[in-house]
Design a protein around this motif. Structure first.
Motif, short mmCIF file in Angstrom:
data_model
loop_
_atom_site.label_atom_id
_atom_site.label_comp_id
_atom_site.label_asym_id
_atom_site.label_seq_id
_atom_site.Cartn_x
_atom_site.Cartn_y
_atom_site.Cartn_z
N ARG A 1 -5.71 10.63 -3.81
CA ARG A 1 -5.60 10.07 -5.17
C ARG A 1 -6.83 10.37 -6.03
O ARG A 1 -6.68 10.82 -7.17
N TYR B 1 -4.04 8.71 1.67
CA TYR B 1 -3.63 9.09 0.32
C TYR B 1 -4.47 8.38 -0.73
O TYR B 1 -4.97 9.00 -1.66
N ILE B 2 -4.65 7.07 -0.57
CA ILE B 2 -5.35 6.29 -1.60
C ILE B 2 -6.83 6.64 -1.66
O ILE B 2 -7.42 6.73 -2.74
N PHE C 1 2.57 1.58 -3.43
CA PHE C 1 1.62 2.01 -4.44
C PHE C 1 1.35 3.51 -4.32
O PHE C 1 1.35 4.24 -5.31
N GLY C 2 1.11 3.97 -3.10
CA GLY C 2 0.87 5.39 -2.88
C GLY C 2 2.08 6.23 -3.25
O GLY C 2 1.94 7.30 -3.85
N SER D 1 -1.15 5.90 4.30
CA SER D 1 -1.34 5.30 2.98
C SER D 1 -2.81 5.26 2.60
O SER D 1 -3.18 5.55 1.45
N ASP E 1 2.36 6.31 -7.07
CA ASP E 1 1.26 7.11 -7.62
C ASP E 1 1.48 8.60 -7.37
O ASP E 1 1.25 9.42 -8.25
N LEU F 1 0.83 -1.21 0.00
CA LEU F 1 0.00 0.00 0.00
C LEU F 1 0.86 1.26 0.00
O LEU F 1 0.60 2.21 -0.74
#
Length: 114
Positions: free
Chosen positions: A83, A78-79, A23-24, A75, A27, A20
């Motif tokens: 995002r 953010y996601i 990925f964050g 995380s 991204d 996670l």
């Protein structure tokens, strides 16, 4: 044997936390700086630092510590929050593929029965 299963489960959770955060981080790195300002979120360096720390902390510390939990929260924020706002600010969001208008139906534009 039960403790080995528990350790394996904690290892899986640790991998998910690292995934996670990674990925964050990736991204956040690919979005432009002006998208963060347009979305009225914190700056790009802020999120890169926070997510980078979350990744390092989830790698170094045990899941039983509170630091990886804080990284997980960062995380997830953010996601879930940043995002989607970035995607919408950069014209990629809205849930529609191809950027259709609000009068589009599932099979194309709605013509009002004409």
């Amino acid at each position: 044997m039960l403790m080995m299963g528990f350790a394996g489960f904690l290892g899986l959770i640790k991998i998910v936390l690292m995934g996670l955060a990674a990925f964050g981080l990736v991204d956040a790195a690919i979005h432009r700086e002006d998208a963060f300002r347009a979305a009225d979120k914190q700056t790009k360096p802020f999120w890169l630092i926070i997510l980078g720390i979350a990744l390092v902390v989830s790698y170094l510390f045990s899941i039983m510590s509170f630091l990886p939990v804080i990284g997980l929260i960062a995380s997830i924020v953010y996601i879930v929050d940043v995002r989607p706002a970035l995607r919408q600010a950069s014209g990629k969001g809205g849930g529609r593929r191809g950027g259709g208008s609000s009068s589009d139906g599932p099979y194309g534009p709605y013509n009002g029965g004409r």
